[in-house]
Design an enzyme around this catalytic site. Structure first.
Site, PDB file in Angstrom:
ATOM      1  N   TRP B 328      71.727  68.450  16.010  1.00 49.42           N
ATOM      2  CA  TRP B 328      70.326  68.561  16.414  1.00 49.42           C
ATOM      3  C   TRP B 328      70.181  68.246  17.917  1.00 49.42           C
ATOM      4  O   TRP B 328      69.346  68.818  18.605  1.00 49.42           O
ATOM      5  CB  TRP B 328      69.482  67.570  15.589  1.00 49.42           C
ATOM      6  CG  TRP B 328      68.037  67.494  16.016  1.00 49.42           C
ATOM      7  CD1 TRP B 328      67.004  68.272  15.581  1.00 49.42           C
ATOM      8  CD2 TRP B 328      67.476  66.589  16.969  1.00 49.42           C
ATOM      9  NE1 TRP B 328      65.840  67.906  16.198  1.00 49.42           N
ATOM     10  CE2 TRP B 328      66.100  66.876  17.055  1.00 49.42           C
ATOM     11  CE3 TRP B 328      67.992  65.572  17.761  1.00 49.42           C
ATOM     12  CZ2 TRP B 328      65.230  66.184  17.894  1.00 49.42           C
ATOM     13  CZ3 TRP B 328      67.141  64.882  18.603  1.00 49.42           C
ATOM     14  CH2 TRP B 328      65.782  65.183  18.666  1.00 49.42           C
ATOM     15  N   HIS B 329      71.045  67.349  18.406  1.00 46.61           N
ATOM     16  CA  HIS B 329      70.915  66.935  19.805  1.00 46.61           C
ATOM     17  C   HIS B 329      71.301  68.017  20.795  1.00 46.61           C
ATOM     18  O   HIS B 329      70.877  67.990  21.940  1.00 46.61           O
ATOM     19  CB  HIS B 329      71.765  65.675  20.054  1.00 46.61           C
ATOM     20  CG  HIS B 329      71.148  64.444  19.488  1.00 46.61           C
ATOM     21  ND1 HIS B 329      71.451  63.988  18.228  1.00 46.61           N
ATOM     22  CD2 HIS B 329      70.246  63.576  19.993  1.00 46.61           C
ATOM     23  CE1 HIS B 329      70.749  62.895  17.979  1.00 46.61           C
ATOM     24  NE2 HIS B 329      70.007  62.620  19.033  1.00 46.61           N
ATOM     25  N   GLY B 330      72.140  68.948  20.370  1.00 45.74           N
ATOM     26  CA  GLY B 330      72.482  69.992  21.319  1.00 45.74           C
ATOM     27  C   GLY B 330      73.608  70.871  20.854  1.00 45.74           C
ATOM     28  O   GLY B 330      74.339  70.547  19.913  1.00 45.74           O
ATOM     29  N   PHE B 486      66.956  67.495  24.798  1.00 43.93           N
ATOM     30  CA  PHE B 486      67.225  67.858  23.407  1.00 43.93           C
ATOM     31  C   PHE B 486      66.068  68.624  22.793  1.00 43.93           C
ATOM     32  O   PHE B 486      66.065  68.942  21.666  1.00 43.93           O
ATOM     33  CB  PHE B 486      67.542  66.597  22.573  1.00 43.93           C
ATOM     34  CG  PHE B 486      68.660  65.781  23.177  1.00 43.93           C
ATOM     35  CD1 PHE B 486      69.797  66.406  23.667  1.00 43.93           C
ATOM     36  CD2 PHE B 486      68.565  64.408  23.281  1.00 43.93           C
ATOM     37  CE1 PHE B 486      70.813  65.669  24.243  1.00 43.93           C
ATOM     38  CE2 PHE B 486      69.569  63.661  23.842  1.00 43.93           C
ATOM     39  CZ  PHE B 486      70.703  64.290  24.333  1.00 43.93           C
TER      40      PHE B 486
END
Lengths: 349, 486
Positions: B328-330, B486
């Site tokens: 989800w962060h990247g 993000f």
């Protein structure tokens, strides 16, 4: 609601008052002390060195010195902070003044020359400390505007009014507050003014009577580890000082440079260029990331050969036989380094 | 526009004035004001991303109504919900992960000897897409599950999605918590607003004094890892853990504080995570709005699906969940590895049953935790710090360079700092900060109750002291918030 607003105001107002008060009275950059540069100039013109000086406007100081000097110097230096170490010791039998200003741009070089012209004090010889960023269009340094009217006069351009209101914005600046707080105790103790001295090496920054500069002990006595860290910081990620967006050698600035040289020649002034070297690691970085710096030097060498102008030094420290121990940081050469650069060519002496 | 900027102060003061003085009796107009100001705030840097937000919002809005209107037909309703979720997730995948998948696909083809000429696309990722997309998806799921009625008022729905304090970096509010707040009247609430001001102040302290000063110290080191000693890399890894926490927690406090001034209760995002005694506890206290979202919509369904597998099922569900947290962060393999690493850390907790135990922290007569709890906290912190090295690395090579740098002969040398003065002051502030956090750990935020019972001059002295500390020691180079990327 009213109670809330009152409380917000009650918290905000004293903080705002503190911010304004410290910024105005602490005044880190001497924005609100109009006489500060005059005080330094008076000491220098009195033949003494001025210590305890900080954050003065270099340009205004030069204007004061040039305007108020009783005699015209035979030799002057115009350049940036990297030329400030050149002092009268190199010219023992002649009158000398170093008029360098930090971060000098082409506009600064022209303005200072024009100030000499306006005061009928043109010297016999001018050493120009040329920097790579002299020809960078994208530098965005506007410090020259302090003496901008002289630049406009030389260039024949319409005078742009300096934005004097800009300085009042600093009253609300928190960054300015952080610096001004450090000056406040000196101001409160009445020790903020420049002090005259006959000593050359002092604890704080000293402007010598010949206009050259001697750093304070913190800079002079820094350990090599400390210096190495400053050198590394100089080339740390992000654009190198003065070279941001240096995409091409500016034609406009080059023409301005040529025009001031032609004018100096017309006035029978001998001209010499001084190229101050960068620290070895920095130069390597410049070779790789800023090849235009090398091109500036090449072009200056071609130009000086065509116009019979001597060049001292090089941006390349190896050519000047300087290792990292000859530097205060990434770009400022110590006195011993300057001696090496200048003495390499006896004709200067 | 970031919270700790003059432009935000002017922006928010204007909204505050209009919100309470001009439109105070009219909730609908207040919502319009919030919506327009949220879109202005969102488009302030790049107005071109506004249509993406608007179109996503409109699509989910209509899908929500459609799901509700077909609730009698479960199959149709489920199809619509699936389409809604795919719409939300699809936009996230396209804008955030599309090029990553192309790159990875090319890499696989090249590694098996097939030449691939697939080029990547020039896709600009809209700010905050990971946050507002999760709001859109949870709305669809909640409507489909019948937990909430779809919102008919488009302004209310669009304001929930775009609410300016939270659109860039959360917290990710759930529709059942936030939408009702948009519908009811919001007269000025002095206590809530004053609490919001205190929380903003605390957020500013974290962001400007600690996170931004640490950024100046840490960034240079990460730019030149091979030249650093092991001890320097070790200290910088620890400092990065504090930078990460204070940056994101500082942002969250400011967002929640701004929300409180406007009369909203926004979901809490951090609950003193560095006092956690194991990784499970850490994730219950870190980025709470994200982890609870993923628990509800990823972990729980997977856990139910794998329930016949016993502990193995839980482990599988946790690992998948944590990989999603990381990803989800990247769009980078480092984030996948980061998630996997944390997933693996859960295994001993699952096998020993420690994951299910929620023991309250006990303190002695001096208010200090027991030695064993302190050791557990330090152990958890070090595990988290190790994970954050993966998180911070641009690629796995950089991670290995960093870790091998730590475990080199120079680990026991004196660390060097680019600016010893700033580093020393900041470390001092971290110690003070952690002490205050410890003292205020029972509250919503550390200084929520500190000084509340004091007399006015003493309480104000505390506020002035914090403000002056921020002004004097803060770093005002306006470093962006880490989580904006993000």
């Amino acid at each position: 609601m009213r109670n809330f607003i009152y409380k917000i105001v009650a918290v905000t107002l004293p903080v705002l008052g503190l911010l304004l008060g410290v910024n105005y009275f602490g005044d880190a950059a001497r924005l609100f002390d109009d006489d500060y540069e005059k005080k330094i100039a008076t000491i220098i013109l009195d033949g003494k060195n001025a210590t305890n000086v900080a954050n003065y406007d270099d340009r205004i100081l030069q204007k004061e010195i040039i305007t108020d000097a009783n005699q015209k110097p035979a030799v002057i230096v115009i350049g940036g902070s990297r030329a400030m170490q050149i002092n009268s010791a190199f010219f023992p039998d002649t009158s000398f003044q170093n008029n360098s200003v930090s971060g000098a741009s082409i506009e600064d070089l022209i303005s200072i020359y024009q100030l000499y012209k306006d005061n009928n004090k043109l010297p016999k010889k001018i050493l120009i400390g040329v920097e790579p960023w002299t020809f960078n269009d994208n530098r965005g340094d506007k410090r020259w505007e302090s003496i901008g009217e002289s630049y406009y006069k030389f260039s024949g351009k319409e005078i742009q009014q300096k934005k004097t209101k800009e300085k009042y914005k600093e009253l609300f600046s928190i960054s300015y507050f952080q610096n001004s707080v450090k000056f406040l105790p000196k101001v409160l103790l009445g020790k903020s003014d420049p002090e005259p001295t006959m000593n050359r090496d002092n604890r704080l920054l000293t402007k010598l009577s010949d206009g050259s500069l001697v750093y304070g002990t913190a800079m002079r006595d820094a350990t090599q580890v400390n210096i190495d860290s400053k050198i590394n910081a100089y080339i740390s990620p992000g654009p190198v000082y003065g070279l941001e967006n240096f995409n091409s050698i500016s034609d406009i600035k080059w023409k301005e440079f040529e025009s001031v040289i032609i004018d100096m020649h017309k006035n029978n002034i001998a001209i010499e260029f001084v190229l101050s070297p960068f620290a070895p690691v920095v130069y390597k970085c410049l070779q790789k990331d800023y090849p235009l710096v090398l091109k500036v030097e090449d072009r200056l060498r071609v130009y000086s050969a065509q116009n019979n102008i001597k060049i001292y030094g090089s941006f390349d420290p190896i050519k000047c036989k300087l290792d990292k121990t000859f530097f205060y940081d990434g770009m400022h050469v110590k006195q011993e380094g300057i001696i090496k650069v200048i003495k390499a060519n006896d004709s200067l002496l | 526009m970031i919270f700790n900027s003059l432009s935000f102060l002017i922006f928010f003061s204007t909204i505050f004035f209009l919100y309470y003085f001009v439109f105070k009796e009219n909730t609908k107009i207040q919502n319009w004001l919030l919506l327009l100001s949220s879109y202005f705030f969102y488009g302030y840097v790049n107005w071109r991303i506004i249509p993406i937000l608007l179109v996503s919002t409109a699509l989910i809005y209509f899908t929500g109504i459609a799901i509700h209107s077909t609730k009698e037909d479960i199959k149709k309703s489920s199809w619509l919900a699936t389409i809604g979720v795919l719409l939300g997730a699809g936009s996230l995948v396209y804008f955030k992960y599309f090029n990553f998948f192309i790159d990875s696909f090319s890499l696989v083809l090249n590694s098996i000897g097939l030449q691939s000429n697939i080029g990547t696309f020039n896709i600009i990722m809209p700010l905050g897409i990971s946050f507002f997309t999760f709001k859109l998806i949870s709305y669809i799921i909640e409507v489909h599950r019948g937990k909430i009625e779809p919102t008919i008022d488009f302004v209310v729905f669009a304001t929930y999605i775009a609410f300016f304090p939270t659109i860039m970096s959360g917290p990710i509010d759930r529709p059942n918590n936030f939408i009702p707040q948009l519908v009811r009247k919001r007269p000025f609430n002095f206590d809530l607003a004053a609490d919001g001001c205190r929380q903003i102040l605390w957020g500013l302290f974290q962001k400007i004094i600690i996170a931004d000063n640490l950024a100046g110290i840490i960034n240079g080191v990460w730019g030149d890892i091979p030249e650093q000693s092991g001890s320097t890399l070790f200290i910088m890894a620890i400092l990065y853990s504090f930078q990460m926490y204070t940056d994101f927690s500082g942002y969250s406090h400011m967002a929640i504080g701004v929300g409180k001034i406007l009369g909203f209760h926004i979901t809490k995002n951090f609950n003193y995570p560095y006092f956690s005694r194991n990784v499970a506890e850490f994730w219950r206290n870190w980025h709470i709005s994200l982890t609870s979202w993923l628990t509800d919509y990823i972990f729980m369904p997977l856990n139910i699906k794998f329930r016949n597998l016993g502990n193995l099922g839980i482990i599988l569900a946790i690992i998948i969940n944590m990989i999603v947290v990381g990803f989800w962060h990247g769009a980078n393999w480092t984030f996948v590895v980061f998630g996997l690493y944390h997933g693996l850390l859960f295994i001993p907790l699952i096998l020993t049953g420690a994951i299910f135990k929620k023991k309250k922290l006990k303190v002695n007569t001096y208010g200090a935790p027991s030695a064993s709890d302190v050791l557990k906290m330090i152990g958890t912190f070090l595990l988290v710090t190790f994970g954050l090295i993966i998180f911070r690395s641009e690629n796995m090579n950089q991670f290995f360079t960093y870790v091998s740098g730590i475990f080199s002969n120079s680990l026991f040398t004196v660390p060097s700092f680019p600016d010893l003065y700033v580093a020393s002051i900041t470390i001092l502030f971290i110690i003070i900060f952690m002490l205050i956090e410890w003292m205020g750990r029972e509250s919503d935020f550390a200084i929520a109750k500190i000084g509340k019972s004091w007399n006015t001059p003493r309480r104000y002295a505390m506020y002035y002291a914090i403000i002056i500390l921020i002004m004097y020691f803060g770093n005002f180079d306006q470093n962006q918030f880490i989580y904006f990327q993000f």
